[in-house]
Design a protein around this motif. Structure first.
Motif, PDB file in Angstrom:
ATOM      1  N   GLU A   4    -102.400  93.808 -53.909  1.00  0.00           N
ATOM      2  CA  GLU A   4    -101.593  92.589 -53.852  1.00  0.00           C
ATOM      3  C   GLU A   4    -100.131  92.876 -54.167  1.00  0.00           C
ATOM      4  N   ASN A   5     -99.899  93.760 -55.145  1.00  0.00           N
ATOM      5  CA  ASN A   5     -98.527  94.102 -55.496  1.00  0.00           C
ATOM      6  C   ASN A   5     -97.843  94.844 -54.350  1.00  0.00           C
ATOM      7  N   LYS A   6     -98.572  95.708 -53.669  1.00  0.00           N
ATOM      8  CA  LYS A   6     -97.993  96.422 -52.530  1.00  0.00           C
ATOM      9  C   LYS A   6     -97.615  95.457 -51.422  1.00  0.00           C
ATOM     10  N   ARG A   7     -98.451  94.462 -51.190  1.00  0.00           N
ATOM     11  CA  ARG A   7     -98.145  93.465 -50.158  1.00  0.00           C
ATOM     12  C   ARG A   7     -96.918  92.648 -50.517  1.00  0.00           C
ATOM     13  N   MET A   8     -96.811  92.259 -51.792  1.00  0.00           N
ATOM     14  CA  MET A   8     -95.658  91.465 -52.216  1.00  0.00           C
ATOM     15  C   MET A   8     -94.371  92.294 -52.155  1.00  0.00           C
ATOM     16  N   LEU A   9     -94.448  93.559 -52.507  1.00  0.00           N
ATOM     17  CA  LEU A   9     -93.271  94.415 -52.401  1.00  0.00           C
ATOM     18  C   LEU A   9     -92.883  94.637 -50.942  1.00  0.00           C
ATOM     19  N   GLY A  10     -93.868  94.747 -50.068  1.00  0.00           N
ATOM     20  CA  GLY A  10     -93.587  94.851 -48.640  1.00  0.00           C
ATOM     21  C   GLY A  10     -92.924  93.600 -48.112  1.00  0.00           C
ATOM     22  N   LEU A  11     -93.369  92.446 -48.583  1.00  0.00           N
ATOM     23  CA  LEU A  11     -92.761  91.176 -48.182  1.00  0.00           C
ATOM     24  C   LEU A  11     -91.331  91.077 -48.702  1.00  0.00           C
ATOM     25  N   ALA A  38     -82.996  81.598 -43.439  1.00  0.00           N
ATOM     26  CA  ALA A  38     -83.902  80.716 -44.186  1.00  0.00           C
ATOM     27  C   ALA A  38     -85.275  81.364 -44.342  1.00  0.00           C
ATOM     28  N   GLY A  39     -85.740  82.042 -43.302  1.00  0.00           N
ATOM     29  CA  GLY A  39     -87.015  82.762 -43.403  1.00  0.00           C
ATOM     30  C   GLY A  39     -86.948  83.891 -44.416  1.00  0.00           C
ATOM     31  N   ALA A  40     -85.818  84.574 -44.474  1.00  0.00           N
ATOM     32  CA  ALA A  40     -85.658  85.648 -45.455  1.00  0.00           C
ATOM     33  C   ALA A  40     -85.682  85.099 -46.877  1.00  0.00           C
ATOM     34  N   ILE A  41     -85.048  83.954 -47.082  1.00  0.00           N
ATOM     35  CA  ILE A  41     -85.076  83.329 -48.411  1.00  0.00           C
ATOM     36  C   ILE A  41     -86.500  82.913 -48.770  1.00  0.00           C
ATOM     37  N   LEU A  42     -87.214  82.357 -47.799  1.00  0.00           N
ATOM     38  CA  LEU A  42     -88.598  81.945 -48.039  1.00  0.00           C
ATOM     39  C   LEU A  42     -89.479  83.144 -48.367  1.00  0.00           C
ATOM     40  N   PHE A  43     -89.331  84.243 -47.621  1.00  0.00           N
ATOM     41  CA  PHE A  43     -90.109  85.447 -47.901  1.00  0.00           C
ATOM     42  C   PHE A  43     -89.796  85.982 -49.289  1.00  0.00           C
ATOM     43  N   ALA A  47     -92.493  86.342 -52.337  1.00  0.00           N
ATOM     44  CA  ALA A  47     -92.739  87.653 -52.926  1.00  0.00           C
ATOM     45  C   ALA A  47     -92.525  87.642 -54.435  1.00  0.00           C
ATOM     46  N   VAL A  48     -91.472  86.999 -54.894  1.00  0.00           N
ATOM     47  CA  VAL A  48     -91.198  86.960 -56.334  1.00  0.00           C
ATOM     48  C   VAL A  48     -92.277  86.172 -57.069  1.00  0.00           C
ATOM     49  N   PHE A  49     -92.633  84.993 -56.537  1.00  0.00           N
ATOM     50  CA  PHE A  49     -93.685  84.216 -57.196  1.00  0.00           C
ATOM     51  C   PHE A  49     -95.042  84.915 -57.117  1.00  0.00           C
ATOM     52  N   GLY A  50     -95.301  85.631 -56.034  1.00  0.00           N
ATOM     53  CA  GLY A  50     -96.537  86.402 -55.930  1.00  0.00           C
ATOM     54  C   GLY A  50     -96.600  87.525 -56.947  1.00  0.00           C
ATOM     55  N   LEU A  51     -95.496  88.232 -57.116  1.00  0.00           N
ATOM     56  CA  LEU A  51     -95.467  89.298 -58.120  1.00  0.00           C
ATOM     57  C   LEU A  51     -95.627  88.739 -59.529  1.00  0.00           C
ATOM     58  N   LEU A  52     -95.002  87.604 -59.797  1.00  0.00           N
ATOM     59  CA  LEU A  52     -95.177  86.979 -61.110  1.00  0.00           C
ATOM     60  C   LEU A  52     -96.618  86.528 -61.321  1.00  0.00           C
ATOM     61  N   HIS A  53     -97.229  85.992 -60.289  1.00  0.00           N
ATOM     62  CA  HIS A  53     -98.605  85.510 -60.405  1.00  0.00           C
ATOM     63  C   HIS A  53     -99.593  86.656 -60.612  1.00  0.00           C
TER      64      HIS A  53
END
Length: 64
Positions: A4-11, A38-43, A47-53
């Motif tokens: 999951e962390n690898k995916r979030m870092l890739g995002l 806007a898509g880059a901001i959303l990604f 990613a940041v909230f995913g890494l925190l979660h």
């Protein structure tokens, strides 16, 4: 590192690529650059909230 962390870092890296491409298109005067940025901001936010979660236990143990 967890999958999951690898995916979030890739995002997160994908969001930086989107910022560069969106900035280039914005300089060139393309109307669709705003959607790319806007898509880059959303990604980046996802990613940041995913890494925190996914790392909340480690974060809480460090803060305690």
């Amino acid at each position: 590192m967890k999958k999951e962390n690898k995916r979030m870092l890739g995002l997160l890296l994908l969001s930086y690529l989107g910022v560069f491409i969106g900035g280039y298109f914005k300089i060139q005067g393309n109307e669709n650059a705003d959607f790319i940025l806007a898509g880059a901001i959303l990604f980046k936010l996802i990613a940041v909230f995913g890494l925190l979660h996914f790392n909340r236990r480690k974060i809480l143990s460090i803060l305690s």
